[in-house]
Design an enzyme around this catalytic site. Structure first.
Site, mmCIF file in Angstrom:
data_model
loop_
_atom_site.group_PDB
_atom_site.id
_atom_site.type_symbol
_atom_site.label_atom_id
_atom_site.label_comp_id
_atom_site.label_asym_id
_atom_site.label_seq_id
_atom_site.Cartn_x
_atom_site.Cartn_y
_atom_site.Cartn_z
ATOM 1 N N ARG A 158 -6.806 4.548 3.281
ATOM 2 C CA ARG A 158 -5.779 3.588 2.837
ATOM 3 C C ARG A 158 -6.131 2.177 3.277
ATOM 4 N NH1 ARG A 158 -0.030 5.946 4.512
ATOM 5 N NH2 ARG A 158 0.208 3.735 4.972
ATOM 6 N N ARG A 200 -7.542 8.043 9.664
ATOM 7 C CA ARG A 200 -6.897 8.852 8.628
ATOM 8 C C ARG A 200 -7.593 8.724 7.266
ATOM 9 N NH1 ARG A 200 -0.542 8.392 8.369
ATOM 10 N NH2 ARG A 200 -0.952 6.162 8.182
ATOM 11 N N ARG A 229 1.018 -3.139 11.692
ATOM 12 C CA ARG A 229 2.020 -2.119 11.345
ATOM 13 C C ARG A 229 2.693 -1.560 12.597
ATOM 14 N NH1 ARG A 229 -1.149 1.950 8.106
ATOM 15 N NH2 ARG A 229 0.823 2.988 7.728
ATOM 16 N N LYS A 257 4.820 11.887 10.784
ATOM 17 C CA LYS A 257 6.098 12.215 10.144
ATOM 18 C C LYS A 257 5.895 12.612 8.685
ATOM 19 C CE LYS A 257 7.267 7.321 9.664
ATOM 20 N NZ LYS A 257 6.283 7.044 8.638
ATOM 21 N N ARG A 267 13.890 1.529 7.808
ATOM 22 C CA ARG A 267 12.972 0.880 8.737
ATOM 23 C C ARG A 267 13.559 -0.391 9.315
ATOM 24 N NH1 ARG A 267 7.931 3.228 6.180
ATOM 25 N NH2 ARG A 267 6.124 2.363 7.237
HETATM 26 P P1 AMP Z 1 4.069 4.083 5.015
HETATM 27 O O1 AMP Z 1 3.197 4.898 4.124
HETATM 28 O O2 AMP Z 1 5.410 4.734 5.245
HETATM 29 O O3 AMP Z 1 3.410 3.699 6.299
HETATM 30 O O4 AMP Z 1 4.376 2.724 4.221
HETATM 31 C C1 AMP Z 1 3.340 1.853 3.808
HETATM 32 C C2 AMP Z 1 3.890 0.450 3.565
HETATM 33 O O5 AMP Z 1 4.907 0.486 2.543
HETATM 34 C C3 AMP Z 1 4.567 -0.206 4.766
HETATM 35 O O6 AMP Z 1 3.636 -0.816 5.646
HETATM 36 C C4 AMP Z 1 5.473 -1.213 4.069
HETATM 37 O O7 AMP Z 1 4.748 -2.336 3.607
HETATM 38 C C5 AMP Z 1 5.945 -0.449 2.838
HETATM 39 N N1 AMP Z 1 7.189 0.311 3.133
HETATM 40 C C6 AMP Z 1 7.331 1.662 3.177
HETATM 41 N N2 AMP Z 1 8.603 2.010 3.487
HETATM 42 C C7 AMP Z 1 9.278 0.855 3.649
HETATM 43 C C8 AMP Z 1 10.621 0.526 4.004
HETATM 44 N N3 AMP Z 1 11.545 1.488 4.260
HETATM 45 N N4 AMP Z 1 10.970 -0.782 4.070
HETATM 46 C C9 AMP Z 1 10.076 -1.746 3.816
HETATM 47 N N5 AMP Z 1 8.792 -1.525 3.512
HETATM 48 C C10 AMP Z 1 8.379 -0.238 3.422
#
Ligand code: AMP
Length: 218
Positions: free
Chosen positions: A162, A128, A173, A15, A90
């Site tokens: 990451r 990744r 996750r 995404k 989320r």
């Molecule tokens: P992502 O890069 O979108 O996978 O986000 C990495 C991490 O950031 C996630 O595993 C969460 O710890 C935090 N995070 C990102 N977006 C949110 C959200 N909408 N609500 C809560 N935690 C978030």
């Protein structure tokens, strides 16, 4: 009416890549809460410390913090004509907040889910890597760089893995997604705002489907 495009999908579904393509080609700002938190976690503040610990565990940052970040970012001028949300909402609490925000901002919500089976996701996440300079995303299984661990366009830059893309964290996750975020798909489905695109294809093959949805009923 300007749109809030909610890009949904499990971690590793691609995404973020689609959000970046949309930003480039449609000129709408891409707002990634994950990117905002990653930038924030290096600061020397108690909040940054908390965010760092939560992200490293693969769990979610508390709703109050996340909501504040989204309110602030989407109130900026560049969001006036619509924006793309990548990684938000989320949780059901975040989804409810977004409904209010959309009303306040006079925008309509449209949700796109990039659909990928769970088996594929794990490899996508753990493989990744990204360039620290241009943000280009590689995958050691599916899209390796020409030379080991360096960006094709920036050979001086070592690619980044990451810290939450390791096998154990990828599992957490994916579980967090299944429990807290997947129910939101039903929510958008029931309110007739969910559009599915097949995410098992190459990014460039997926993109036209995403763009078609974004441009529909304009
Ligand atoms: P992502 O890069 O979108 O996978 O986000 C990495 C991490 O950031 C996630 O595993 C969460 O710890 C935090 N995070 C990102 N977006 C949110 C959200 N909408 N609500 C809560 N935690 C978030």
């Amino acid at each position: 009416m300007a749109k809030i495009i909610v890009l949904m999908g499990a971690p590793g579904a691609g995404k973020g890549t689609q959000a970046r393509l949309l930003q480039e080609r449609q000129g709408l700002p891409q707002i990634s809460t994950g990117d905002i938190f990653r930038a924030m976690k290096d600061a020397q503040t108690p909040l940054a410390e908390e965010v760092r610990a939560i992200m490293n565990s693969g769990k979610l940052v508390p709703d109050e913090v996340t909501i504040r970040v989204v309110e602030e970012r989407t109130s900026r001028d560049d969001c006036k004509h619509g924006y793309i949300l990548d990684g938000f909402p989320r949780t059901t609490v975040q989804a409810a907040m977004l409904e209010n925000l959309a009303v306040e901002q006079g925008k309509k919500i449209l949700s796109i889910v990039v659909d990928v089976p769970f088996e594929v996701l794990e490899k996508r996440m753990t493989g990744r890597r990204s360039c620290p300079i241009c943000g280009e995303i590689y995958n050691i299984y599916f899209k390796p760089p020409k030379n080991d661990n360096v960006c094709d366009l920036h050979p001086d830059a070592q690619l980044i893995h990451r810290s939450d893309d390791t096998v154990e964290k990828a599992k957490v996750r994916l579980e967090t997604y299944a429990q807290q975020t997947r129910p939101l798909l039903d929510y958008y489905q029931k309110t007739n705002r969910l559009h599915r695109v097949d995410g098992t294809r190459e990014p460039e093959a997926i993109y036209p489907d995403v763009e078609r949805v974004v441009k529909s009923d304009e």
